[in-house]
Design an enzyme around this catalytic site. Structure first.
Site, PDB file in Angstrom:
ATOM      1  CE1 TYR A 109      -3.825   2.396   0.743  1.00 59.45           C
ATOM      2  CE2 TYR A 109      -1.972   3.493   2.106  1.00 59.45           C
ATOM      3  CZ  TYR A 109      -3.262   3.444   1.592  1.00 59.45           C
ATOM      4  OH  TYR A 109      -4.071   4.710   1.327  1.00 59.45           O
ATOM      5  CD  GLU A 197      -6.084   4.530  -1.423  1.00 57.00           C
ATOM      6  OE1 GLU A 197      -6.201   4.565  -0.201  1.00 57.00           O
ATOM      7  OE2 GLU A 197      -7.152   4.127  -2.111  1.00 57.00           O
TER       8      GLU A 197
END
Length: 389
Positions: A109, A197
């Site tokens: 992530y 993101e």
């Protein structure tokens, strides 16, 4: 402002971030043609909506051949996808992204966000990426690392290496990560983003780092100077009333209650909504007509509120500073003239020209109730709406 995944990946490519080979499709036939063009032996069909959590509700499917990709596309297009990040109505699927499948060794992530408290851009990373990153953040926050970037100094190599060590990268992967982070940082500044993101950022079976998913949000106040970004806006993914409000410079957000609220000033609007809830009601919207408004804007604001069929009563709470109370009153009366108002309207006016405003609203024979103070107004509107929604 949000954009679709395929649009975000196009921007990623412009800034040197590696993404899977893929193209958007708006028909089953186009999907099949894209599969033939991409080649390979596996493809993923991803519904394009402005919400995460698609994979858990059937919005991401793996196809074995062109016919299956076309069938999945046909199944998705025209439907509404309900995920954990949408309301019960979901969002319409008007396009899908067709990509070649990628061999995944690990899911990581990586995001870049604006932290207004520290006035810094902050990279957030975790070796526990994937669909359950929200649970990771909630249950095991120690698995996340935050790296603030000083605006004068910019991004440095040692900061990228720090993130790389946390992600468990080795050798040349550190250089690849630095290229990705630099691309995210440059994109953020160049296009006035508010969030970027990558979830997941994957490590392939050959050790390559690739952005398997992409999400970018932009600062609404800056998109006007970025026509290329503004052209990516998909109004179908947004609330119709919120889009209409933007045309008239109104700040409007649809909520799930039955009491329409029209207020001037964001702080006063939030206080009004809190008081409505305190008195047992539930707001149907947030609506700030602004500090300096006019009859036309008030009229349009009133029509926006009443276009919501769930609204059973309306509370107008105006403190006349820059905007005058009689202007608000004229706007209310003009709106009532233009559209049929079948719900009671409670009006609380204070400030500049309050007597003139109250006089305009009195003795009209309309379904308008005057309130002397805000607490009384909230009690009154909740009672007229029949309580909470």
């Amino acid at each position: 402002m949000n954009i679709h995944e395929y649009q975000a990946k196009q921007l990623f490519q412009q800034f040197g971030i590696i993404v899977p080979n893929g193209k958007p499709a708006t028909s089953p036939e186009q999907a099949e043609a894209i599969v033939a063009e991409l080649g390979g032996d596996g493809w993923v069909v991803k519904a394009q909506v402005h919400a995460g959590g698609r994979g858990k509700v059937g919005g991401v499917k793996v196809a074995k051949n062109a016919a299956e990709a076309g069938a999945f596309t046909r199944e998705m297009l025209g439907k509404r996808l309900v995920t954990i990040q949408t309301d019960s109505a979901g969002l319409p699927i008007n396009s899908v992204l067709i990509e070649k499948t990628s061999p995944i060794q690990r899911e990581l992530y990586l995001s870049l966000v604006l932290d207004r408290g520290s006035e810094r851009l902050i990279f957030i990373a975790s070796a526990a990426g994937g669909m359950d990153i929200e649970a990771v953040a909630h249950e095991t926050p120690e698995k996340l690392i935050s790296v603030p970037i000083h605006p004068a100094a910019g991004l440095h190599g040692f900061q990228c290496r720090k993130v790389g060590y946390v992600l468990g990268l080795k050798g040349a992967q550190h250089k690849a990560l630095q290229k990705i982070m630099q691309g995210m940082y440059d994109l953020f500044l160049a296009k006035d983003a508010s969030q970027i993101e990558i979830n997941p950022l994957i490590e392939t079976d050959t050790g390559e780092l690739m952005a398997l998913d992409a999400k970018i949000n932009f600062d609404d106040n800056a998109v006007a100077i970025h026509p290329d970004i503004l052209a990516m806006k998909d109004a179908s993914q947004e609330d119709d009333k919120e889009n209409e409000a933007q045309r008239f410079g109104l700040n409007y957000i649809t909520l799930e209650g039955n009491i329409g609220c029209m207020v001037n000033g964001a702080g006063l609007a939030m206080a009004t909504m809190d008081l409505v809830k305190l008195k047992g009601g539930l707001p149907a919207n947030f609506l700030d007509v602004g500090g300096g408004t006019n009859v036309e804007k008030v009229c349009e604001a009133f029509k926006l509120i009443l276009s919501d069929s769930s609204v059973k009563a309306v509370l107008v709470n105006i403190f006349g500073g820059i905007v005058k109370c009689d202007v608000i009153a004229q706007g209310i009366l003009e709106a009532i003239k233009q559209i049929h108002v079948a719900v009671p309207v409670v009006v609380r006016l204070e400030g500049t020209n309050v007597d003139e405003g109250r006089a305009l609203l009195s003795n009209t024979g309309l379904n308008i109730y005057a309130a002397d103070d805000l607490a009384h107004a909230a009690e009154q509107v909740v009672a007229l709406a029949g309580g909470a929604a």
